[in-house]
Design a protein around this motif. Structure first.
Motif, PDB file in Angstrom:
ATOM      1  N   THR A  41       0.834  -1.203   0.000  1.00  0.00           N
ATOM      2  CA  THR A  41       0.000   0.000   0.000  1.00  0.00           C
ATOM      3  C   THR A  41       0.868   1.252   0.000  1.00  0.00           C
ATOM      4  N   THR A  42       0.568   2.150  -0.933  1.00  0.00           N
ATOM      5  CA  THR A  42       1.299   3.412  -0.992  1.00  0.00           C
ATOM      6  C   THR A  42       0.480   4.577  -0.425  1.00  0.00           C
ATOM      7  N   THR A  43      -0.843   4.481  -0.492  1.00  0.00           N
ATOM      8  CA  THR A  43      -1.719   5.551   0.004  1.00  0.00           C
ATOM      9  C   THR A  43      -2.835   4.940   0.831  1.00  0.00           C
ATOM     10  N   VAL A  44      -3.039   5.449   2.047  1.00  0.00           N
ATOM     11  CA  VAL A  44      -4.093   4.951   2.930  1.00  0.00           C
ATOM     12  C   VAL A  44      -5.230   5.963   2.952  1.00  0.00           C
ATOM     13  N   VAL A  45      -6.425   5.485   2.595  1.00  0.00           N
ATOM     14  CA  VAL A  45      -7.621   6.324   2.571  1.00  0.00           C
ATOM     15  C   VAL A  45      -8.430   6.051   3.832  1.00  0.00           C
ATOM     16  N   PHE A  46      -8.795   7.103   4.553  1.00  0.00           N
ATOM     17  CA  PHE A  46      -9.606   6.950   5.758  1.00  0.00           C
ATOM     18  C   PHE A  46     -11.051   7.330   5.449  1.00  0.00           C
ATOM     19  N   GLY A  47     -11.924   6.310   5.446  1.00  0.00           N
ATOM     20  CA  GLY A  47     -13.335   6.555   5.199  1.00  0.00           C
ATOM     21  C   GLY A  47     -14.006   7.181   6.406  1.00  0.00           C
ATOM     22  N   ARG A  48     -14.985   8.034   6.172  1.00  0.00           N
ATOM     23  CA  ARG A  48     -15.584   8.778   7.275  1.00  0.00           C
ATOM     24  C   ARG A  48     -16.503   7.934   8.154  1.00  0.00           C
ATOM     25  N   THR A  49     -16.918   6.768   7.691  1.00  0.00           N
ATOM     26  CA  THR A  49     -17.740   5.932   8.569  1.00  0.00           C
ATOM     27  C   THR A  49     -16.945   5.425   9.769  1.00  0.00           C
ATOM     28  N   LEU A  50     -15.609   5.497   9.675  1.00  0.00           N
ATOM     29  CA  LEU A  50     -14.774   5.078  10.799  1.00  0.00           C
ATOM     30  C   LEU A  50     -15.093   5.907  12.046  1.00  0.00           C
ATOM     31  N   LEU A  51     -15.536   7.132  11.851  1.00  0.00           N
ATOM     32  CA  LEU A  51     -15.851   8.014  12.982  1.00  0.00           C
ATOM     33  C   LEU A  51     -16.989   7.468  13.838  1.00  0.00           C
ATOM     34  N   SER A  52     -17.939   6.786  13.215  1.00  0.00           N
ATOM     35  CA  SER A  52     -19.079   6.242  13.956  1.00  0.00           C
ATOM     36  C   SER A  52     -18.854   4.806  14.407  1.00  0.00           C
ATOM     37  N   LYS A  53     -17.793   4.165  13.928  1.00  0.00           N
ATOM     38  CA  LYS A  53     -17.540   2.759  14.253  1.00  0.00           C
ATOM     39  C   LYS A  53     -16.462   2.572  15.306  1.00  0.00           C
ATOM     40  N   TRP A 145     -11.668  16.275  19.113  1.00  0.00           N
ATOM     41  CA  TRP A 145     -11.551  16.437  17.672  1.00  0.00           C
ATOM     42  C   TRP A 145     -12.498  15.476  16.960  1.00  0.00           C
ATOM     43  N   SER A 146     -12.716  14.292  17.521  1.00  0.00           N
ATOM     44  CA  SER A 146     -13.586  13.312  16.851  1.00  0.00           C
ATOM     45  C   SER A 146     -15.039  13.758  16.874  1.00  0.00           C
ATOM     46  N   ALA A 149     -15.288  16.237  14.104  1.00  0.00           N
ATOM     47  CA  ALA A 149     -15.273  15.562  12.805  1.00  0.00           C
ATOM     48  C   ALA A 149     -16.595  14.850  12.521  1.00  0.00           C
ATOM     49  N   ARG A 150     -17.191  14.244  13.560  1.00  0.00           N
ATOM     50  CA  ARG A 150     -18.483  13.577  13.351  1.00  0.00           C
ATOM     51  C   ARG A 150     -19.592  14.569  13.054  1.00  0.00           C
ATOM     52  N   SER A 151     -19.513  15.746  13.686  1.00  0.00           N
ATOM     53  CA  SER A 151     -20.624  16.685  13.633  1.00  0.00           C
ATOM     54  C   SER A 151     -20.653  17.536  12.381  1.00  0.00           C
ATOM     55  N   VAL A 152     -19.472  17.905  11.870  1.00  0.00           N
ATOM     56  CA  VAL A 152     -19.443  18.958  10.857  1.00  0.00           C
ATOM     57  C   VAL A 152     -20.058  18.541   9.524  1.00  0.00           C
ATOM     58  N   HIS A 153     -20.229  17.257   9.289  1.00  0.00           N
ATOM     59  CA  HIS A 153     -20.790  16.826   8.012  1.00  0.00           C
ATOM     60  C   HIS A 153     -22.307  16.620   8.071  1.00  0.00           C
TER      61      HIS A 153
END
Length: 356
Positions: A41-53, A145-146, A149-153
């Motif tokens: 892996t060269t690039t790690v993508v963080f999906g936003r559902t991780l915030l709720s899981k 911070w979490s 991050a969860r709230s602003v969207h």
């Protein structure tokens, strides 16, 4: 667009669409994508559902484990795939935002990684600076911070948060305040809260900075908020009118100028600028009244005297134009505008002689 063999690993499900669809899109562009991080892996993508899981500590551990690979937010990933429009041009460096906002680098990076800003990577925008200042205030008030991050969207694009007053409702809840009430960012209304004069001053300072940088749309949003907080504030309404005029929203600019004059009928610059706007719109009589009122309030207001002379000239009232410009020359005899006034008087004299 081609990904040139780049290998993506996804941590947490994507909010935008299923990973299987992302796999197809990445492969069509010449790259690879896995549902986890592999050695290749060269690039790690963080999906936003991780915030709720996952809890905050777990997310931070997974972010740390993904380094030193390139980290990419979900929006950044979508832009890399050309499935999300690019953000507007920007020129602010990360270091500058940290210095001006007081937000820590670690928190800033985590919020950017979960799309807490308009831009997911450097360079950032002035709106991002405004958001960083808001987030720093929330952190100082006890928010995590979490939670941010969860709230602003929950209410739309994060850029829209620049016009809201944000407050911590504890470590895991963010509240927004408008002119009338307070609500959670998911829209649930709470009891009204009193306005804070210090907050209005903070917004006004940000608005002035944006206006000086010619970011008129951003400044207009901030001035509008200041004006709403304090219904006696003529200056915010006046500045709002100037910014709206600069971006071509003339009807709204006229309302803002009228609001400023209602709040302060002796506001000379508001009479002058409103008169200028009315002149641009071809409303000669109204423009004449507003410019004349500015001069009545300030007999030495040279700009207003020059402009009403120009208005009379455009309207074909040459004798009045000549009189105003002569009065202007009593106040200013050397500038470029003085030379224009003399030239205008000469033309008016010639036309009046010809007509006579």
């Amino acid at each position: 667009m081609h990904l040139n063999g780049e290998s993506f690993g996804v941590v947490g499900a994507l909010r935008a669409f299923p990973v299987r669809l992302a796999v197809r899109r990445v492969e069509s562009l010449g790259g690879r994508l896995h549902r986890s991080v592999t050695r290749g892996t060269t690039t790690v993508v963080f999906g936003r559902t991780l915030l709720s899981k996952s809890d905050e500590g777990e997310i931070e551990r997974r972010v740390a484990a993904a380094r030193p690979r390139r980290l990419l937010s979900e929006n950044g990933f979508l832009r890399a795939l050309a499935t999300l429009p690019p953000v507007a041009a920007s020129n602010m460096l990360r270091r500058s935002i940290l210095d001006q906002s007081g937000l820590s680098g670690d928190v800033f990076d985590l919020l950017a990684l979960f799309d807490g800003f308009e831009h997911d990577a450097e360079p950032f925008s002035f709106r991002d600076l405004i958001l960083a200042k808001k987030y720093a205030g929330l952190i100082a008030s006890g928010a995590s911070w979490s939670a941010i991050a969860r709230s602003v969207h929950q209410i739309g694009p994060v850029g829209s948060l620049t016009s809201l007053s944000l407050h911590s409702g504890g470590s895991d809840k963010i509240l927004s305040r408008d002119t009338h009430s307070t609500s959670e960012l998911d829209g649930q209304r709470l009891l009204p809260m009193p306005d804070d004069d210090a907050e209005a001053e903070d917004y006004f300072g940000l608005a002035e900075t944006a206006e000086a940088a010619e970011l008129y749309a951003e400044a207009a949003t901030l001035y509008a908020h200041c004006s709403a907080i304090d219904p006696t504030d003529a200056t915010s309404a006046f500045n709002l009118g100037n910014c709206l005029r600069a971006i071509g929203q003339t009807d709204d600019a006229a309302i803002a100028y009228a609001t400023a004059l209602k709040r302060d009928p002796l506001f000379v610059e508001a009479w002058f600028n409103y008169g200028g706007l009315l002149r641009e719109l071809g409303k000669v009589d109204a423009a004449r009244r507003h410019l004349a009122r500015a001069i009545e309030l300030d007999e030495g207001y040279a700009d207003a005297i020059y402009n009403i002379g120009a208005l009379e000239y455009e309207a074909g009232v040459l004798s009045a134009a000549r009189g105003w410009w002569r009065r202007y020359l009593e106040l200013d005899a050397t500038s470029d505008w003085a030379r224009r006034a003399r030239a205008g008087i000469a033309v008016a004299d010639q036309q009046l002689r010809t007509a006579g």
